[in-house]
Design a protein around this motif. Sequence first.
Motif, PDB file in Angstrom:
ATOM      1  N   GLN A   7      -8.115  27.042  14.060  1.00  0.00           N
ATOM      2  CA  GLN A   7      -8.174  28.450  14.457  1.00  0.00           C
ATOM      3  C   GLN A   7      -6.773  29.013  14.671  1.00  0.00           C
ATOM      4  O   GLN A   7      -6.465  30.118  14.223  1.00  0.00           O
ATOM      5  CB  GLN A   7      -8.986  28.619  15.732  1.00  0.00           C
ATOM      6  CG  GLN A   7     -10.471  28.535  15.512  1.00  0.00           C
ATOM      7  CD  GLN A   7     -11.222  28.706  16.816  1.00  0.00           C
ATOM      8  OE1 GLN A   7     -10.824  28.184  17.847  1.00  0.00           O
ATOM      9  NE2 GLN A   7     -12.313  29.441  16.757  1.00  0.00           N
ATOM     10  N   ALA A   8      -5.919  28.261  15.347  1.00  0.00           N
ATOM     11  CA  ALA A   8      -4.550  28.721  15.588  1.00  0.00           C
ATOM     12  C   ALA A   8      -3.791  28.841  14.272  1.00  0.00           C
ATOM     13  O   ALA A   8      -3.045  29.800  14.060  1.00  0.00           O
ATOM     14  CB  ALA A   8      -3.826  27.766  16.536  1.00  0.00           C
ATOM     15  N   PHE A   9      -3.977  27.865  13.372  1.00  0.00           N
ATOM     16  CA  PHE A   9      -3.312  27.909  12.064  1.00  0.00           C
ATOM     17  C   PHE A   9      -3.698  29.185  11.329  1.00  0.00           C
ATOM     18  O   PHE A   9      -2.848  29.905  10.814  1.00  0.00           O
ATOM     19  CB  PHE A   9      -3.675  26.682  11.223  1.00  0.00           C
ATOM     20  CG  PHE A   9      -2.927  26.616   9.931  1.00  0.00           C
ATOM     21  CD1 PHE A   9      -1.727  25.934   9.863  1.00  0.00           C
ATOM     22  CD2 PHE A   9      -3.387  27.272   8.796  1.00  0.00           C
ATOM     23  CE1 PHE A   9      -1.008  25.895   8.671  1.00  0.00           C
ATOM     24  CE2 PHE A   9      -2.683  27.241   7.622  1.00  0.00           C
ATOM     25  CZ  PHE A   9      -1.487  26.554   7.556  1.00  0.00           C
ATOM     26  N   LYS A  10      -4.980  29.447  11.271  1.00  0.00           N
ATOM     27  CA  LYS A  10      -5.440  30.645  10.567  1.00  0.00           C
ATOM     28  C   LYS A  10      -4.921  31.918  11.227  1.00  0.00           C
ATOM     29  O   LYS A  10      -4.536  32.860  10.541  1.00  0.00           O
ATOM     30  CB  LYS A  10      -6.966  30.657  10.490  1.00  0.00           C
ATOM     31  CG  LYS A  10      -7.505  29.608   9.518  1.00  0.00           C
ATOM     32  CD  LYS A  10      -8.991  29.714   9.364  1.00  0.00           C
ATOM     33  CE  LYS A  10      -9.286  30.850   8.415  1.00  0.00           C
ATOM     34  NZ  LYS A  10     -10.702  30.934   8.037  1.00  0.00           N
ATOM     35  N   ALA A  11      -4.913  31.957  12.560  1.00  0.00           N
ATOM     36  CA  ALA A  11      -4.429  33.142  13.260  1.00  0.00           C
ATOM     37  C   ALA A  11      -2.952  33.386  12.978  1.00  0.00           C
ATOM     38  O   ALA A  11      -2.523  34.527  12.790  1.00  0.00           O
ATOM     39  CB  ALA A  11      -4.660  33.005  14.760  1.00  0.00           C
ATOM     40  N   ILE A  12      -2.155  32.325  12.918  1.00  0.00           N
ATOM     41  CA  ILE A  12      -0.705  32.460  12.692  1.00  0.00           C
ATOM     42  C   ILE A  12      -0.392  32.748  11.231  1.00  0.00           C
ATOM     43  O   ILE A  12       0.380  33.648  10.916  1.00  0.00           O
ATOM     44  CB  ILE A  12       0.039  31.193  13.160  1.00  0.00           C
ATOM     45  CG1 ILE A  12      -0.023  31.072  14.681  1.00  0.00           C
ATOM     46  CG2 ILE A  12       1.494  31.204  12.672  1.00  0.00           C
ATOM     47  CD1 ILE A  12       0.463  29.741  15.225  1.00  0.00           C
ATOM     48  N   PHE A  13      -0.972  31.975  10.312  1.00  0.00           N
ATOM     49  CA  PHE A  13      -0.561  32.058   8.909  1.00  0.00           C
ATOM     50  C   PHE A  13      -1.417  32.964   8.029  1.00  0.00           C
ATOM     51  O   PHE A  13      -0.977  33.349   6.951  1.00  0.00           O
ATOM     52  CB  PHE A  13      -0.495  30.667   8.293  1.00  0.00           C
ATOM     53  CG  PHE A  13       0.648  29.848   8.818  1.00  0.00           C
ATOM     54  CD1 PHE A  13       1.961  30.175   8.504  1.00  0.00           C
ATOM     55  CD2 PHE A  13       0.431  28.773   9.649  1.00  0.00           C
ATOM     56  CE1 PHE A  13       3.019  29.442   9.000  1.00  0.00           C
ATOM     57  CE2 PHE A  13       1.480  28.017  10.152  1.00  0.00           C
ATOM     58  CZ  PHE A  13       2.781  28.360   9.819  1.00  0.00           C
ATOM     59  N   THR A  14      -2.641  33.282   8.442  1.00  0.00           N
ATOM     60  CA  THR A  14      -3.451  34.170   7.604  1.00  0.00           C
ATOM     61  C   THR A  14      -3.724  35.472   8.344  1.00  0.00           C
ATOM     62  O   THR A  14      -3.152  36.488   8.005  1.00  0.00           O
ATOM     63  CB  THR A  14      -4.755  33.491   7.147  1.00  0.00           C
ATOM     64  OG1 THR A  14      -5.522  33.092   8.269  1.00  0.00           O
ATOM     65  CG2 THR A  14      -4.460  32.289   6.272  1.00  0.00           C
ATOM     66  N   SER A  15      -4.583  35.451   9.352  1.00  0.00           N
ATOM     67  CA  SER A  15      -4.812  36.647  10.167  1.00  0.00           C
ATOM     68  C   SER A  15      -5.626  36.267  11.387  1.00  0.00           C
ATOM     69  O   SER A  15      -6.426  35.337  11.332  1.00  0.00           O
ATOM     70  CB  SER A  15      -5.553  37.720   9.376  1.00  0.00           C
ATOM     71  OG  SER A  15      -6.898  37.337   9.176  1.00  0.00           O
ATOM     72  N   SER A  61       0.940  21.871   5.404  1.00  0.00           N
ATOM     73  CA  SER A  61       1.873  20.745   5.419  1.00  0.00           C
ATOM     74  C   SER A  61       1.962  20.137   6.823  1.00  0.00           C
ATOM     75  O   SER A  61       1.577  20.778   7.803  1.00  0.00           O
ATOM     76  CB  SER A  61       3.262  21.228   4.993  1.00  0.00           C
ATOM     77  OG  SER A  61       3.796  22.071   5.987  1.00  0.00           O
ATOM     78  N   PRO A  62       2.481  18.917   6.921  1.00  0.00           N
ATOM     79  CA  PRO A  62       2.695  18.332   8.254  1.00  0.00           C
ATOM     80  C   PRO A  62       3.572  19.220   9.142  1.00  0.00           C
ATOM     81  O   PRO A  62       3.312  19.353  10.333  1.00  0.00           O
ATOM     82  CB  PRO A  62       3.380  17.003   7.947  1.00  0.00           C
ATOM     83  CG  PRO A  62       2.875  16.632   6.588  1.00  0.00           C
ATOM     84  CD  PRO A  62       2.779  17.952   5.858  1.00  0.00           C
ATOM     85  N   CYS A  63       4.581  19.844   8.559  1.00  0.00           N
ATOM     86  CA  CYS A  63       5.466  20.711   9.346  1.00  0.00           C
ATOM     87  C   CYS A  63       4.729  21.945   9.864  1.00  0.00           C
ATOM     88  O   CYS A  63       4.942  22.371  11.003  1.00  0.00           O
ATOM     89  CB  CYS A  63       6.675  21.137   8.515  1.00  0.00           C
ATOM     90  SG  CYS A  63       7.804  19.789   8.166  1.00  0.00           S
ATOM     91  N   SER A  64       3.853  22.518   9.042  1.00  0.00           N
ATOM     92  CA  SER A  64       3.120  23.694   9.509  1.00  0.00           C
ATOM     93  C   SER A  64       2.105  23.322  10.581  1.00  0.00           C
ATOM     94  O   SER A  64       1.882  24.088  11.524  1.00  0.00           O
ATOM     95  CB  SER A  64       2.446  24.427   8.341  1.00  0.00           C
ATOM     96  OG  SER A  64       1.481  23.623   7.702  1.00  0.00           O
ATOM     97  N   ALA A  69       0.843  23.297  16.444  1.00  0.00           N
ATOM     98  CA  ALA A  69       0.606  22.510  17.657  1.00  0.00           C
ATOM     99  C   ALA A  69       1.617  22.878  18.748  1.00  0.00           C
ATOM    100  O   ALA A  69       1.255  22.982  19.925  1.00  0.00           O
ATOM    101  CB  ALA A  69       0.671  21.019  17.347  1.00  0.00           C
ATOM    102  N   CYS A  70       2.870  23.082  18.365  1.00  0.00           N
ATOM    103  CA  CYS A  70       3.893  23.490  19.346  1.00  0.00           C
ATOM    104  C   CYS A  70       3.587  24.878  19.899  1.00  0.00           C
ATOM    105  O   CYS A  70       3.737  25.121  21.104  1.00  0.00           O
ATOM    106  CB  CYS A  70       5.281  23.462  18.713  1.00  0.00           C
ATOM    107  SG  CYS A  70       5.940  21.806  18.453  1.00  0.00           S
ATOM    108  N   GLN A  71       3.134  25.797  19.042  1.00  0.00           N
ATOM    109  CA  GLN A  71       2.778  27.136  19.504  1.00  0.00           C
ATOM    110  C   GLN A  71       1.593  27.075  20.463  1.00  0.00           C
ATOM    111  O   GLN A  71       1.568  27.781  21.476  1.00  0.00           O
ATOM    112  CB  GLN A  71       2.440  28.046  18.314  1.00  0.00           C
ATOM    113  CG  GLN A  71       3.622  28.398  17.467  1.00  0.00           C
ATOM    114  CD  GLN A  71       4.643  29.249  18.203  1.00  0.00           C
ATOM    115  OE1 GLN A  71       4.318  30.002  19.107  1.00  0.00           O
ATOM    116  NE2 GLN A  71       5.889  29.133  17.808  1.00  0.00           N
TER     117      GLN A  71
END
Length: 107
Positions: A7-15, A61-64, A69-71
């Motif tokens: 959910q956080a990934f999608k919120a940050i990188f997509t919308s 990617s692992p970095c993303s 996770a840090c955010q």
Amino acid sequence: MRSHVLQAFKAIFTSPSSAKEVSGDGDGANVIENNRRAKKDFSGKKVKTHVAQIIKMQKVSPCSIAYVACQLQFSLLSVNSWHSVDGDFDYVQFWCNIVDFFEKAPG
């Protein structure tokens, strides 16, 4: 935890609105591809470009994952500014551990 990171990934990188669509039962591997296909709204007009498109992110990617996770960790704390080491928590080490987990997985 998987659904929260996704959910956080999608919120940050997509919308932020795309994060609401996560059910938590998928693996999240097709997050960027699904959003790439949904570039037009129902009327055929182009929708706003998201961060993943702007930075030409083609895959998760692992970095993303480590970045997200840090955010997430930062958002759970009651601090007002970012520091690489916050009390007992070391963000640099945390980020490195996550990246190493995916890039240098045992077995």
